[in-house]
Design an enzyme around this catalytic site. Structure first.
Site, PDB file in Angstrom:
ATOM      1  N   HIS A 139       0.767  -1.148   0.130  1.00  0.00           N
ATOM      2  CA  HIS A 139       0.110   0.126   0.072  1.00  0.00           C
ATOM      3  C   HIS A 139       1.185   1.405   0.219  1.00  0.00           C
ATOM      4  O   HIS A 139       0.645   2.344  -0.770  1.00  0.00           O
ATOM      5  CB  HIS A 139      -0.880   0.004   1.247  1.00  0.00           C
ATOM      6  N   ARG A 148       3.910  10.987  -5.250  1.00  0.00           N
ATOM      7  CA  ARG A 148       5.034  11.192  -5.513  1.00  0.00           C
ATOM      8  C   ARG A 148       6.171  10.901  -6.533  1.00  0.00           C
ATOM      9  O   ARG A 148       5.919  11.546  -7.380  1.00  0.00           O
ATOM     10  CB  ARG A 148       5.949  11.047  -4.036  1.00  0.00           C
ATOM     11  N   GLU A 207      -8.943  -2.676   6.246  1.00  0.00           N
ATOM     12  CA  GLU A 207      -8.068  -2.660   7.569  1.00  0.00           C
ATOM     13  C   GLU A 207      -8.520  -3.687   8.289  1.00  0.00           C
ATOM     14  O   GLU A 207      -9.717  -3.840   8.366  1.00  0.00           O
ATOM     15  CB  GLU A 207      -7.858  -1.388   8.040  1.00  0.00           C
ATOM     16  N   ASP A 239     -11.825   2.155   7.007  1.00  0.00           N
ATOM     17  CA  ASP A 239     -11.321   3.685   7.414  1.00  0.00           C
ATOM     18  C   ASP A 239     -11.623   4.472   6.320  1.00  0.00           C
ATOM     19  O   ASP A 239     -10.670   4.642   5.321  1.00  0.00           O
ATOM     20  CB  ASP A 239      -9.799   3.376   7.415  1.00  0.00           C
TER      21      ASP A 239
HETATM   22 MN    MN Z   1      -6.277   4.109   7.192  1.00  0.00          MN
END
Ligand code: MN
Length: 421
Positions: A139, A148, A207, A239
């Site tokens: 991840h 980036r 998660e 999440d």
């Molecule tokens: Mn998270």
């Protein structure tokens, strides 16, 4: 060997094939009966009211009644690992087909063994503190590549330190609770100034999270060897994230409002003991972490993780199949690191893993990665496409550990997205 884990155990309570909740699981949660909250366990499609069972005397004499007559499981798990092991073991004995104390007491059995469709299942925890880690190397690499630089996707600190941030505990909600599309500041790459409006990039994060059952005093640290005394068990965790809000706000202090509007958890907290048969070796850590992050034993777990999208237009379509075993940093390291500055861990804290992605596209744990930031949408069964999550979509997550003998599951986390106001 933990007796309650014996795969040969069978219960006199009927357990459907492939149920997440065989007699070898026996998680803890909260039910509401006659307007009162009770701590409960679950077997097959039944809940076991522990307040009623304890009052009967059948559980044994060591448990204080008030910990079962509570809105949350905090006081119960706060009794500590060894009493929780004892509780699971006694429950297992009362439910196995070799013991008839409970099975033969019809009145008690009817009062404490209730079909799940007849009770309200409630938020299990009073979550005091919530931390979200960033511990999947796949991840972190995917996100670093997208946001980036593909050449330096992992920042130089990543393999030395379990990265995390302090999240918002008050907006953690139970599976089944809908989420309203959040609003926030959005600024496209070519926009001169931001606008305030509903997120266009609503995402899930697949998660798991662990729950602590012991506190340490402020100023004291916890070694990796001690962490298991602190970890009661685990839940499945979604999440929720708003990627457009996140990319504008996250520099320099990290996630804030893009994450704090909601996170969803499963209803039953699975005792770490029940997951013992599924312990596996984690990925090789190179470079070797600092001594306080080194550990003995196996702390990764082979837990299958699936995500589905359902909409008014189509039945659930599976979009992710991942596994908790891919985690680079394990729970022992996360907790030892969290307390390494003397931060006080509390009973009922929630520590989430961070998005769990595997090595191939089908195992990526967020829409951000699955659609590569929206550039490669997913086709849905009705011919529509998804770059991110739409209004009225339901996101459904499942987690289960399975071998030839037994399946220990977490139930589901299901959340419907409602339109913004
Ligand atoms: Mn998270």
């Amino acid at each position: 060997m933990i007796r309650a884990n014996d795969p040969k155990l069978k219960s006199w309570v009927p357990v459907p094939e492939n149920s997440d909740f065989p007699i070898q699981n026996l998680p803890l949660g909260i039910i509401k009966v006659n307007d009162k909250h009770h701590v409960a366990s679950r077997i097959g499609d039944y809940v076991i009211d522990l307040a009623v069972l304890n009052r009967s005397g059948l559980l044994g004499v060591d448990f204080v009644q008030r910990v079962f007559e509570s809105e949350h499981i905090n006081d119960c798990i706060g009794l500590g690992k060894s009493l929780m092991r004892d509780l699971r073991s006694r429950l297992s004995r009362l439910l196995d087909d070799k013991h008839t104390d409970l099975a033969s007491d019809e009145d008690l059995r009817k009062r404490c063994l209730i079909p799940i469709r007849d009770v309200e299942v409630c938020m299990p925890l009073d979550i005091r503190n919530y931390t979200d880690f960033y511990s999947s190397i796949e991840h972190a690499t995917n996100v670093g590549t997208m946001f980036r630089d593909p050449e330096n996707a992992l920042l130089p600190n990543w393999k030395h330190i379990p990265i995390g941030y302090h999240g918002r505990a008050s907006s953690i909600i139970l599976s089944g609770t809908p989420v309203k599309r959040p609003k926030g500041q959005l600024k496209g790459k070519d926009d001169a100034v931001p606008v305030y409006g509903p997120t266009k990039q609503l995402d899930f994060e697949l998660e798991m999270a662990f729950v602590t059952c012991k506190s340490n005093d402020l100023g004291n640290t916890i070694s990796t060897d001690e962490t298991e005394e602190y970890i009661f068990g685990m839940v499945l965790f979604n999440d929720w994230s708003a990627r457009d809000i996140q990319s504008w706000e996250y520099v320099p202090l990290g996630p804030f409002l893009a994450k704090s509007f909601a996170s969803s958890i499963s209803a039953w907290v699975v005792n770490l003991d029940a997951l013992k048969p599924f312990r596996v070796e984690g990925p090789t850590q190179d470079p070797k972490p600092l001594p306080y992050l080194q550990f003995t034993g196996q702390h990764n777990y082979d837990i299958c993780l699936d995500v589905y999208i359902e909409s008014p237009m189509f039945i659930p379509a599976k979009i992710v199949h991942s596994n908790y075993k891919y985690m680079y940093w394990n729970m022992a390291q996360q907790l030892a690191h969290h307390a390494s500055n003397g931060c006080n861990i509390q009973v009922g804290d929630l520590y989430a893993s961070g998005t769990i992605s595997g090595p191939i596209r089908d195992s990526f744990g967020s829409m951000l990665e699955l659609t590569w930031r929206g550039t490669d949408p997913i086709k849905m069964p009705d011919g529509s496409e998804r770059k991110f999550i739409q209004d009225r979509d339901k996101v459904i997550m499942h987690a289960y550990a399975k071998n030839d003998d037994v399946r220990i599951g977490f139930g589901e986390v299901i959340t419907e997205i409602k339109p913004a106001d």
